[in-house]
Design a protein around this motif. Structure first.
Motif, mmCIF file in Angstrom:
data_model
loop_
_atom_site.group_PDB
_atom_site.id
_atom_site.type_symbol
_atom_site.label_atom_id
_atom_site.label_comp_id
_atom_site.label_asym_id
_atom_site.label_seq_id
_atom_site.Cartn_x
_atom_site.Cartn_y
_atom_site.Cartn_z
ATOM 1 N N CYS A 168 0.887 -1.448 0.200
ATOM 2 C CA CYS A 168 -0.176 -0.091 -0.120
ATOM 3 C C CYS A 168 0.940 1.205 -0.133
ATOM 4 N N TYR A 169 0.812 2.201 -1.027
ATOM 5 C CA TYR A 169 1.605 3.371 -1.027
ATOM 6 C C TYR A 169 0.716 4.399 -0.493
ATOM 7 N N ASP A 170 0.975 4.708 0.632
ATOM 8 C CA ASP A 170 0.247 5.617 1.227
ATOM 9 C C ASP A 170 0.374 7.265 1.048
ATOM 10 N N ASN A 171 -0.158 7.807 0.271
ATOM 11 C CA ASN A 171 0.199 9.415 0.345
ATOM 12 C C ASN A 171 -0.899 10.108 0.838
ATOM 13 N N GLU A 172 -1.706 9.281 1.492
ATOM 14 C CA GLU A 172 -2.689 10.082 2.534
ATOM 15 C C GLU A 172 -3.651 10.708 1.715
ATOM 16 N N GLY A 173 -4.299 10.428 0.610
ATOM 17 C CA GLY A 173 -5.257 11.057 -0.148
ATOM 18 C C GLY A 173 -5.515 10.436 -1.324
ATOM 19 N N TYR A 174 -6.632 10.938 -2.318
ATOM 20 C CA TYR A 174 -6.632 10.738 -3.516
ATOM 21 C C TYR A 174 -5.987 11.754 -4.329
ATOM 22 N N GLN A 175 -4.646 11.455 -4.542
ATOM 23 C CA GLN A 175 -3.723 12.402 -5.093
ATOM 24 C C GLN A 175 -3.877 12.581 -6.541
ATOM 25 N N ASN A 176 -4.402 11.388 -7.287
ATOM 26 C CA ASN A 176 -4.647 11.345 -8.350
ATOM 27 C C ASN A 176 -5.894 12.258 -9.186
ATOM 28 N N THR A 177 -6.835 12.169 -8.469
ATOM 29 C CA THR A 177 -8.056 13.099 -8.665
ATOM 30 C C THR A 177 -7.736 14.618 -8.111
ATOM 31 N N GLY A 178 -6.539 14.870 -7.535
ATOM 32 C CA GLY A 178 -6.549 16.305 -6.982
ATOM 33 C C GLY A 178 -6.459 16.504 -5.562
ATOM 34 N N ASN A 179 -6.021 15.512 -4.793
ATOM 35 C CA ASN A 179 -5.940 15.710 -3.468
ATOM 36 C C ASN A 179 -7.133 16.068 -2.540
ATOM 37 N N GLN A 180 -7.985 14.710 -2.620
ATOM 38 C CA GLN A 180 -9.160 14.847 -1.775
ATOM 39 C C GLN A 180 -8.885 13.875 -0.567
ATOM 40 N N MET A 181 -9.448 14.031 0.454
ATOM 41 C CA MET A 181 -9.032 13.171 1.695
ATOM 42 C C MET A 181 -9.305 11.702 1.616
ATOM 43 N N SER A 182 -8.524 10.955 2.285
ATOM 44 C CA SER A 182 -8.935 9.374 2.312
ATOM 45 C C SER A 182 -9.190 9.068 3.624
ATOM 46 N N SER A 183 -9.459 7.855 3.934
ATOM 47 C CA SER A 183 -9.395 7.460 5.333
ATOM 48 C C SER A 183 -8.160 7.481 6.133
ATOM 49 N N THR A 184 -6.746 7.514 5.388
ATOM 50 C CA THR A 184 -5.634 7.671 5.889
ATOM 51 C C THR A 184 -5.206 8.978 6.002
ATOM 52 N N THR A 185 -5.874 10.015 5.733
ATOM 53 C CA THR A 185 -5.490 11.344 5.704
ATOM 54 C C THR A 185 -5.443 11.587 7.193
ATOM 55 N N ALA A 186 -4.181 12.372 7.454
ATOM 56 C CA ALA A 186 -4.078 12.672 8.871
ATOM 57 C C ALA A 186 -4.967 13.766 9.483
ATOM 58 N N PHE A 187 -5.152 13.755 10.766
ATOM 59 C CA PHE A 187 -5.910 14.848 11.536
ATOM 60 C C PHE A 187 -5.501 16.114 11.126
ATOM 61 N N GLY A 188 -6.192 17.269 10.792
ATOM 62 C CA GLY A 188 -5.807 18.576 10.480
ATOM 63 C C GLY A 188 -5.610 18.802 9.151
ATOM 64 N N SER A 189 -5.374 17.836 8.351
ATOM 65 C CA SER A 189 -4.672 17.922 7.069
ATOM 66 C C SER A 189 -5.814 18.906 6.106
ATOM 67 N N LEU A 190 -5.275 19.603 5.463
ATOM 68 C CA LEU A 190 -6.115 20.707 4.515
ATOM 69 C C LEU A 190 -6.187 19.665 3.167
ATOM 70 N N THR A 191 -7.140 19.404 2.685
ATOM 71 C CA THR A 191 -7.539 18.692 1.306
ATOM 72 C C THR A 191 -8.651 19.241 0.540
ATOM 73 N N THR A 192 -8.922 18.993 -0.575
ATOM 74 C CA THR A 192 -10.067 19.727 -1.338
ATOM 75 C C THR A 192 -11.411 19.372 -0.712
ATOM 76 N N THR A 193 -11.465 18.212 0.110
ATOM 77 C CA THR A 193 -12.799 18.073 0.561
ATOM 78 C C THR A 193 -12.795 18.167 2.092
ATOM 79 N N SER A 194 -11.714 18.423 2.709
ATOM 80 C CA SER A 194 -11.676 18.705 4.062
ATOM 81 C C SER A 194 -11.151 20.216 4.274
#
Lengths: 441, 381
Positions: free
Chosen positions: A260-286
């Motif tokens: 599992c390569y964990d880049n903490e988000g859906y980076q291919n669609t442009g940085n949406q959050m995923s379950s492994t995104t860390a607390f406090g992270s700014l993403t386009t859906t958080s």
């Protein structure tokens, strides 16, 4: 060809005014003068070679007209035999790293010879910033063939690509890769560039990577074929949509290697959050604003969930600790029966927001701050494979990354608590497991 | 004194206009999963909904997204999700559940090239038949298809209205071109927009019949938790919501599901006729291709060809009456589509032989150009 030993920098801690390494080198070299420059050491990034890298195909050796330069087969060190040196200076011109020196008085070339296996600069450094890297240890894991063709479409500085390339070298040609839509599919399939992997690759869907692999693996077993079936899948897939299939296959003890390569988000669609995104992270859906302050909860810690499935091998890995990863992947390959799962934190410069040359530094800090501890689990025993002597506060990690830039002191403390909680939990696990180990022996 | 009209002049992307329309319609719940080219809808709603005291959830996949939407709608929310082809395929079973349980919800499908992962960043219109028959079983469905940014706004509002009015899932088929194209749009704050909210039961809880066979075919819908106790099930059920296998209960139930849509065709079927009255050649188009069709018609008229356009905004239920009208008045009907012929098959089905039907099928991930339509006209007329 063998990967040579060399001296490299492993911690970015050296102050500009210290020159202990240079002094030690000068003392050792005597009349010739130092072959290490303290100023350059200070400027160099982590894991950069700071003296001669002891090239595999040394340009200096090739140009020498009198065979005065030899490469040691065992340690890989490149030496100047000064009796043979005619002082033509061809080698100093040829060296692409400017690490070949010339003494105009004695009319001889000289260079770093690693002090015969115990470099003085390393022992002289008061901060432990330098390391004598033994290439043989890592080289032993690798195949000679290169499976990734140049010119791939991964973003600059992507450690996901590094891990992919490195994994292929370890796994060898008897390997089938499986993946799903995501950053690495673009790379593995050679999307629009035809520059991808030379190993066969099945790009499945989000929902069926592990299920498809199960089918292939069972049929291989039926026809008596042995191969590494490897999933190289992102965190969005494995921790979210694919989780059901992964859990079911783990329960069935399918013989698969899941990376599992964990880049903490859906980076291919442009940085949406995923379950492994860390607390406090700014993403386009958080988003961050008055109502919301980035992701409002802790991430899902996939590797421990896989431990709960009690599969044959579970580990975490980081691109900053490749030897550690190589050892773990080799273990996973040698698993006779059942699933092995390795969770690799691959910091994403594009999505997280940090300079492209800092991927390894960020990965290293993630481990040094205990944000992403390195451990492995096998035969019912969990153990930490790396323990930082003095864990740095989480702010040392977050300050490098712009997705955490909005976080105030309270939020950082909360993140620190979450990190501590996870690390303590791991400590408890490893202790209780260790007791079990002691009981058994 | 005359009140100053509040108006907003915006340069919006199709996906952004869908968001504006949804919020205007009163959408207060969104559950979704990132997928190109519908991600912008999630991204913008993740900012806008919390500001308006609504709920935004990013789910773990599309099955979960539509599940959450159905659950929220049962509890009284005006709920929506947005996806593209692969996610739409995952949602199908739940769309069937929304049909049989009569749960109002809106599903946006930004169409990209398929099948499977296909062409994530390129347009297509190949999900038209999937929208109609994607979920198993006999069922009616409403699917709308905008071709301009203004229509993205208007049709999203309409989609919510239809879903609330008829208790059906409504699909909004946006293609990638319209989803990512930017156009100017003027939104008046005091615009007289019809917003329809579901009919709530007026009877006391003990008298409430949740799936009553009313003349309109649409039973009143009580929010879960309002004291009206009833079962919701994907099994074929009787008027009280209990699973049934009695033929005399199954038949009227399935027929009512169809009736509630079919007796409102006049309300649901939206289309536009451009210069079709005297047209020898009519282009039937929808989505981004309708834009090319209008241009082709204008260019054709300049060259002395009598070309008209029937633009379909409602894809399903199929606009049979309007299509039959142009088939009667025209000599040639052209159906340009970015698929291998999904609506053209419907057009041919209703054609009684009055006009010749020709197709233009383009499946290379590029939009059909006006020139291509004109060349086809020259070829056949």
């Amino acid at each position: 060809m063998k990967l040579s030993n060399f001296v490299r920098k492993i911690r970015d801690v050296c102050p500009p005014d210290c020159s202990a390494c240079e002094k030690a080198c000068a003392e050792k070299m005597g009349n010739l003068g130092p072959v290490i420059n303290a100023g350059q050491v200070h400027k160099a990034g982590v894991y950069k070679a700071i003296t001669c890298v002891q090239c595999g195909n040394p340009a200096c050796k090739d140009v020498c007209p009198n065979d005065a330069i030899v490469k040691d087969e065992e340690s890989g060190v490149v030496r100047v035999i000064q009796e043979n040196c005619i002082g033509c200076e061809a080698c100093t011109e040829a060296c692409p790293y400017q690490n070949m020196f010339f003494d105009s008085n004695a009319k001889v070339a000289f260079k770093c010879d690693l002090c015969g296996g115990a470099p003085e600069c390393v022992s002289a450094c008061p901060y432990g910033a330098l390391e004598y890297f033994r290439g043989g240890t890592i080289r032993g894991y690798l195949n000679d063939e290169e499976y990734l063709s140049p010119g791939t479409r991964a973003c600059a500085g992507c450690p996901g690509e590094l891990i992919y390339r490195f994994s292929q070298r370890i796994l060898g040609s008897n390997t089938v890769f499986f993946g799903c839509p995501g950053c690495m599919t673009i790379l593995m399939t050679g999307h629009e560039t035809m520059a991808g992997s030379r190993l066969p690759y099945v790009s499945c869907l989000f929902t069926n990577v592990i299920s498809t692999m199960t089918g292939t693996s069972r049929y291989y077993r039926h026809i008596g074929k042995e191969a590494n079936l490897v999933a190289y899948v992102g965190d969005g897939c494995l921790s979210d949509i694919e989780f059901q299939a992964l859990s079911a296959a783990a329960m069935r003890r399918e013989k698969l290697i899941v990376l599992c390569y964990d880049n903490e988000g859906y980076q291919n669609t442009g940085n949406q959050m995923s379950s492994t995104t860390a607390f406090g992270s700014l993403t386009t859906t958080s988003p961050v604003g008055k109502e919301l302050r980035g992701k409002d909860r802790d991430s899902k810690y996939m590797p421990l969930i896989m431990v709960a499935h009690d599969i044959s091998y579970v580990a975490t890995a980081s691109p900053a600790y490749l030897e550690d990863y190589a050892r773990k992947l080799t273990k996973a390959m040698n698993v006779k029966d059942g699933m092995s799962y390795i969770h690799i934190l691959t910091p994403c410069p594009t999505g997280w927001g940090f300079p492209i040359d800092k991927s390894i530094d960020v990965g290293k800090l993630a481990v040094e701050t205990n944000y992403f501890p390195l451990w492995e689990y096998e035969d019912g025993i969990l153990r930490l494979t790396y323990k930082s002597d003095k864990p740095q506060p989480i702010s040392a990690y977050t300050k490098l990354i712009s997705r955490y830039r909005h976080m105030n002191e309270d939020e950082l403390q909360q993140l620190q608590r979450l990190v501590d909680k996870r690390f303590n939990k791991l400590g408890l696990y490893s202790q209780s497991f260790r007791q079990k180990e002691a009981l058994r022996t | 004194m005359k009140k100053k009209v509040q108006k907003r002049e915006l340069l919006l992307q199709g996906n952004e206009a869908v968001v504006e329309g949804a919020l205007k319609a009163g959408c207060n719940f969104f559950a979704g999963y990132p997928i190109t080219p519908a991600t912008e809808i999630s991204e913008i709603l993740s900012v806008r909904l919390p500001q308006l005291d609504g709920t935004f959830i990013q789910m773990e996949d599309e099955i979960a997204s539509i599940g959450a939407v159905i659950g929220a709608s049962l509890a009284g929310a005006k709920a929506m999700t947005a996806t593209s082809g692969p996610g739409f395929s995952l949602m199908q079973e739940n769309i069937g559940f929304a049909v049989i349980a009569e749960v109002p919800c809106v599903i946006v499908n930004a169409m990209r090239g398929g099948p499977s992962t296909g062409l994530p960043t390129m347009p297509s219109q190949s999900d038209v038949m999937q929208a109609r028959w994607g979920t198993h079983g006999d069922h009616p469905i409403i699917a709308l298809c905008p071709s301009t940014i203004r229509e993205c706004y208007d049709l999203t509002i309409k989609a919510f209205n239809y879903s609330e009015k008829f208790r059906v899932p409504v699909l909004l088929l946006v293609d990638e071109v319209v989803a990512h194209m930017r156009e100017k749009i003027t939104i008046y704050e005091d615009e007289d927009v019809e917003i329809f909210n579901r009919v709530k039961p007026t009877v006391p809880p003990e008298w409430y019949i949740p799936f009553e066979d009313t003349p309109k075919g649409v039973p009143a819908m009580a929010n879960f938790g309002d004291g009206y106790r009833y079962h919701v099930t994907g099994l074929t059920h009787d008027i009280r919501g209990f699973p049934t296998s009695r033929p005399d209960e199954i038949d009227p139930f399935i027929r009512r599901l169809f009736r509630k849509v079919s007796q409102n065709f006049a309300d649901i079927q939206i289309g536009e006729f451009y210069q079709t009255d005297d047209a020898d050649i009519t282009i039937i188009a929808y989505g981004c291709v309708a834009r090319s069709a209008r241009r082709a018609a204008a260019d054709g008229r300049e060259r002395g060809l009598k070309v008209g356009v029937l633009k379909m905004n409602t894809i399903w239920p199929f606009m049979r009456a309007s299509v039959e009208k142009v088939l009667r008045t025209s000599k040639v009907v052209i159906v340009p589509e970015m698929n291998m012929g999904q609506i053209s098959r419907e057009v041919k089905r209703v054609n009684k032989g009055d006009a010749k039907v020709f197709t233009i099928n383009k499946v290379d991930g590029k939009i059909i150009t006006p020139q291509e339509i004109l060349s086809r006209i020259k070829e056949v007329y």
